[in-house]
Design a protein around this motif. Sequence first.
Motif, short mmCIF file in Angstrom:
data_model
loop_
_atom_site.label_atom_id
_atom_site.label_comp_id
_atom_site.label_asym_id
_atom_site.label_seq_id
_atom_site.Cartn_x
_atom_site.Cartn_y
_atom_site.Cartn_z
N TRP A 22 4.62 5.71 -5.17
CA TRP A 22 4.80 5.69 -6.62
C TRP A 22 3.77 6.62 -7.29
O TRP A 22 4.13 7.52 -8.05
CB TRP A 22 4.64 4.26 -7.13
N SER A 23 2.50 6.39 -7.00
CA SER A 23 1.45 7.15 -7.69
C SER A 23 1.56 8.65 -7.40
O SER A 23 1.53 9.47 -8.31
CB SER A 23 0.07 6.67 -7.26
N TRP A 77 1.83 5.98 -16.46
CA TRP A 77 2.92 5.50 -15.59
C TRP A 77 2.63 5.71 -14.10
O TRP A 77 3.16 4.99 -13.26
CB TRP A 77 4.23 6.21 -15.96
N GLY A 78 1.81 6.69 -13.79
CA GLY A 78 1.56 7.01 -12.38
C GLY A 78 0.34 6.31 -11.79
O GLY A 78 0.23 6.21 -10.57
N VAL A 79 -0.58 5.85 -12.64
CA VAL A 79 -1.79 5.19 -12.11
C VAL A 79 -1.95 3.78 -12.69
O VAL A 79 -2.05 2.80 -11.96
CB VAL A 79 -3.06 6.03 -12.41
N ILE A 80 -1.96 3.70 -14.04
CA ILE A 80 -2.30 2.41 -14.66
C ILE A 80 -1.21 1.36 -14.41
O ILE A 80 -1.52 0.21 -14.05
CB ILE A 80 -2.59 2.60 -16.16
N VAL A 81 0.06 1.75 -14.58
CA VAL A 81 1.12 0.76 -14.38
C VAL A 81 1.17 0.26 -12.93
O VAL A 81 1.15 -0.96 -12.69
CB VAL A 81 2.48 1.33 -14.84
N PRO A 82 1.19 1.17 -11.92
CA PRO A 82 1.17 0.63 -10.54
C PRO A 82 -0.11 -0.17 -10.23
O PRO A 82 -0.08 -1.13 -9.46
CB PRO A 82 1.27 1.87 -9.66
N TRP A 83 -1.21 0.23 -10.86
CA TRP A 83 -2.48 -0.50 -10.65
C TRP A 83 -2.34 -1.95 -11.15
O TRP A 83 -2.68 -2.90 -10.45
CB TRP A 83 -3.60 0.23 -11.39
N LEU A 84 -1.78 -2.08 -12.38
CA LEU A 84 -1.62 -3.42 -12.94
C LEU A 84 -0.59 -4.23 -12.15
O LEU A 84 -0.75 -5.44 -11.95
CB LEU A 84 -1.22 -3.33 -14.42
N LEU A 85 0.45 -3.54 -11.68
CA LEU A 85 1.45 -4.24 -10.86
C LEU A 85 0.82 -4.69 -9.53
O LEU A 85 1.12 -5.77 -9.02
CB LEU A 85 2.65 -3.34 -10.60
N ALA A 86 -0.04 -3.83 -8.97
CA ALA A 86 -0.73 -4.22 -7.73
C ALA A 86 -1.62 -5.43 -7.98
O ALA A 86 -1.71 -6.33 -7.13
CB ALA A 86 -1.57 -3.05 -7.21
N ASP A 87 -2.26 -5.47 -9.14
CA ASP A 87 -3.07 -6.65 -9.49
C ASP A 87 -2.18 -7.89 -9.59
O ASP A 87 -2.53 -8.96 -9.08
CB ASP A 87 -3.76 -6.43 -10.84
N GLY A 88 -1.03 -7.72 -10.26
CA GLY A 88 -0.10 -8.84 -10.40
C GLY A 88 0.38 -9.32 -9.04
O GLY A 88 0.42 -10.53 -8.76
N PHE A 119 0.85 -1.20 0.00
CA PHE A 119 0.00 0.00 0.00
C PHE A 119 0.89 1.25 0.00
O PHE A 119 0.71 2.19 -0.80
CB PHE A 119 -0.89 -0.06 1.25
N GLY A 120 1.89 1.26 0.87
CA GLY A 120 2.79 2.41 0.96
C GLY A 120 3.57 2.62 -0.33
O GLY A 120 3.74 3.76 -0.79
N LEU A 121 4.06 1.52 -0.91
CA LEU A 121 4.84 1.65 -2.16
C LEU A 121 3.97 2.21 -3.28
O LEU A 121 4.39 3.09 -4.04
CB LEU A 121 5.41 0.28 -2.56
N CYS A 122 2.75 1.69 -3.39
CA CYS A 122 1.83 2.19 -4.42
C CYS A 122 1.53 3.67 -4.20
O CYS A 122 1.49 4.46 -5.15
CB CYS A 122 0.52 1.41 -4.39
N PHE A 123 1.32 4.01 -2.96
CA PHE A 123 1.04 5.40 -2.61
C PHE A 123 2.20 6.30 -3.03
O PHE A 123 2.01 7.31 -3.71
CB PHE A 123 0.80 5.48 -1.09
N THR A 161 4.06 10.55 -6.13
CA THR A 161 5.26 11.26 -6.59
C THR A 161 5.31 11.32 -8.12
O THR A 161 5.64 12.36 -8.69
CB THR A 161 6.55 10.60 -6.07
N TRP A 162 4.96 10.23 -8.76
CA TRP A 162 5.02 10.22 -10.24
C TRP A 162 3.99 11.20 -10.83
O TRP A 162 4.33 12.03 -11.70
CB TRP A 162 4.78 8.82 -10.79
N CYS A 163 2.78 11.08 -10.36
CA CYS A 163 1.73 11.94 -10.94
C CYS A 163 2.01 13.41 -10.65
O CYS A 163 1.85 14.27 -11.53
CB CYS A 163 0.36 11.55 -10.39
N TYR A 164 2.44 13.69 -9.43
CA TYR A 164 2.64 15.10 -9.09
C TYR A 164 3.84 15.67 -9.86
O TYR A 164 3.79 16.80 -10.35
CB TYR A 164 2.87 15.27 -7.59
N SER A 165 4.90 14.88 -9.99
CA SER A 165 6.10 15.42 -10.64
C SER A 165 5.97 15.50 -12.16
O SER A 165 6.61 16.32 -12.80
CB SER A 165 7.33 14.58 -10.27
#
Lengths: 657, 135
Positions: free
Chosen positions: B46-47, B76-87, B40-44, B49-53
Amino acid sequence: MGGAAGLSSWCLLGEATGGNAALVSFIIYTIAVFLIAAFAGRLLKGKGFLGEYFLGSRGLGMWAFAMTFAATSASGGSFMGFPSLIYTHGWTLAFWIAGYAVFPLVTMGLMGKRLNQVARKTGAITVPDVLRDRFDSAPLGALATLLIVFFMSVFLVGQFKAGALILQTLLLDVPLFQTAQQSLGHWFSDLPLLSDQTPGYLICLFGFAVAVIAYTCYGGFHAVVWTDVMQGAVMGLGVVLMFVLAIWQVGGLDRATSQLEKMTPPRMHQAYLEAAQPAEDDVLIPFGTWIAQPSDEGGAPRLFRTAQAAVIERGASQARTTGAGDAGQQVEVLEVTTPEEVARIKATVLPVKISVRVVQTEDYAYGAGQRGVYVRGPGPSATDSAGFLPLSLAVSYFLFWPLIGAGQPGNFVRLMAFNNSRTFARAIVTVAIYYTLIYIPLVVIFTIARIFLPGMEIEADRIMPAMAVYLTAAAGVPWLAGLVVAAAFAAVMSTVDSFLLLISSAVVRDVYQRHLDPTAKEERLRRLTYVVTLVIGVAAVLGALNPPEYLQYLIIYAGGGIGVVLLVPMGLGLYWRRFNGPGAVAAMLGGFATHLTLYLVGFMIYGRFHPVRLWNFDPVIPALAVSLALGLLVTWLAPPTARAVLDRLFYRDISAE
Amino acid sequence: MDPRRESTLPPTDSQHGRSRILDPVLVHARHETIIIFVVFGLCFLWSVTWCYSTGYGLPADQPVAKVFGVPSWIFWGVIVPWLLADGFSIWFCLSYMALDPLGEGTGPPVDGVTSPPGLSGQPPADGLPDDGEAS
C-alpha cells in the motif's frame, strides 16, 4: 561544519532560554534517575543475582515492558538525526519512516511470545544463552557473544558522543557551566588524551558517563527499565508539547505546507567575505551571520548565511576563517534561494558592511531551483541526482526498520523479560500508539522548522534543540526548553544504559560463567558484573574522547549489522525444528560477511566508510537474503539438532494428561 | 479460527511410548507470525505503490493536493495505512492473539551453579517467578 563556531551561535539562542532553567531541568531529571536506580538496587537483594540483574526476573508488567521497549528502540538518532533529515529533505521523510507503522507488530509480535517461552524453558537470561540452548552448541553461543560485543561496542561509543553533545547544547548558556569550561580548559589542554576536544564536550562526556554508568551499574536491569519508563514519558511529553506549539505558532498545518511548497533548496558557496575598506579594528563575523546584498545582475537581492566563523583583521579588507586548521581566505556560505524568505529574513548588523564574492558554487544534485521539492517525492538531495529517497531506497527502508528492529539484541532481551502473554499483547498496542504519537508529529514539527528557522542546513544536527528553544521562547515559556531538550537526552540515555547492560551480560554470563568458571559463586559474579559494567563504560568514554572519523557511518553499520547477524538464526531457530546449528552459524557469518563486504568495497570505491548499494538497495537487504539462503542450504546439508533438545523446545508431553 | 477459544490440541505424535503434541505456544505463535507477515506485506504494498504513484514525478507547476494540511500522497500513502495498522494491532493483540501460558522457567539454574550446554531439565534455582497465565 565548525563545531566551536556552531556552538557560539548557540549562545545567542541560549539567551532565550531563561537563566539556569535548563540546568535545573537537568538536575531534577538526574536526581529522579538516581532515585529510581537506588530503589531498583534494593530489589537485587534476596534474589538470584544474574537473573535479576540482567533480566529483572522475567517479571516486567505492561507499562514497564512497553516503555522500555519503546525507549530503547528510539535512540539519539530519533531525536537528533531524524529531525535533521526532516528539516533537510521535507515531507518525504514520512515515507522514509513509513515502516514504523508496523514496527511494534513486527519487532515484538513476530518472535516475542515464542522467545519468551523458549527462554523460560531453557533458563536463558541472555541472547547467546537462547541460541546456545536452542542449537545445543557452545561454539554458536560464543560466536553470538563475540558479534554482539563487537557491534554493541561500536554503537555505545557513538551514543556516548551523542549524549555528551546534547548535554553540551542543554547547558551552554548556564553561567556555572561556562565558568567550569574556562577553569578546566587549561587543565584538559595539558593532558595528551584530552587536548583534542573542547573543555565543554569533555565536561559533558564525563558528566553523562558518570551518571549513566553509576545508575546502570548499581541498579541493573530494573534500574534501566524504570528509568526507561521515565525517559519514555519525557520523550513523549516533549514531542507532544512541541507539536502543539509548532502547529499553533505557524497558524495551522495547511498554511505551513503551502509555505513549504514555495521553498527551493539552498546553494552552498565558497566565497570571499570583503569589506569596502580596510578594517580599523578586528571584525568578527560569527557562525550563522546573515549577509544581504544586491544581485550582481541588478535583480532581486541575495541572502547568505556563513557556515564558518570568520574574522577581518585590523588593516585587512578580506575575512579569514577562525576555525581550527582553517587558514584559507575562502569561507563556506549558504545562500537562501526562496524569494519569500530572502524578503523576510533580516541581515545581521555588523560593524562594517560586508559583501560576498562567490568563488565556487555547489547546487543541490536533485531539486536545485525547483519549487515543491520539499512536499514531493523523492525529496531534495545535495549529493544524489536521484533525489533523497528514490523508489529502491524507499523499499529498502520500509523493510529495513521493522526487520532490523526485529533482530536487535536489546529488543530480544526485553522480549525475554515480560511476565505473561496478556502483558505482551497489551504492550504491543501501547508501543504502537506511542510510536504513532512520536514519529508522525516529529515529521510535522520539523517540516514547520524550515519556516521558523531558515538556513539551518549549516548545522542541521542541532535543529531539535534549536526548535525547542525557538518554540518555547516564542510561547513565553522559555523554561520549558530544558524539558523538551531533555527528551533527546533521555532518548540517548535509555539506549546507552541498555547496551551497557547487554555487553556486560555477554561478558559475565556468556564468557566468564559459561567458559571460565561455571561454578563461580554469586558474590564473585556480583563483583565481576559491577567491575565489567564499569570497565565497559570507561572504555566507551575513552572511545568517545577521540571518536573515529567515520563514527556516524560506523553506527549505521553496527545497527544494521547486528540485525543481519541475529534475525535469521533467531527467527528460524524459534519456529523451525529442522533448522540446525551449522545452518545458524552459516546464516550469521554469511550475513555478517556480505554486509561487511559491501561496506569495504564501498570504502575502496568512494574513499570513505560508505556502502556499495546493489541496485540501490541498502546493504541490509542483500545481506539478509544471503543469510537466509546460506542458513537454509547448510541446514539441508547438516544433520538436525539432537532430538532431546527439539522434544523439549517444540513438543509438549501429554502422556500424563 | 480464534485461538483464544480454541479447545482442540494439535495432532498427537506417539513415539518411544510417549504421547506428545506440538507445543501449543509454538502453534499459536507461528500462526500469528504468518498473519503479521501478511499485514506487513499489505502495508508495504500500500505505502510504496501509493506514495510512488501519487507523490513522485509530479509536475512542478501543479500544486500538491492536501488533506488536513498534509500532502495527500503522504496522508493516503503513510498516515492512513499507519492508523489502520494501529487499528489492526489493537484488534489483533486484544481480541485475537492467544493468551498462552508461557511456562514457569523450568530450565537449568542460572546462578552460581554449573550450567551445561543444552537442556538439563532441572528446576530453577534463581527465584524466577511463575508466568502469570500459568498460575
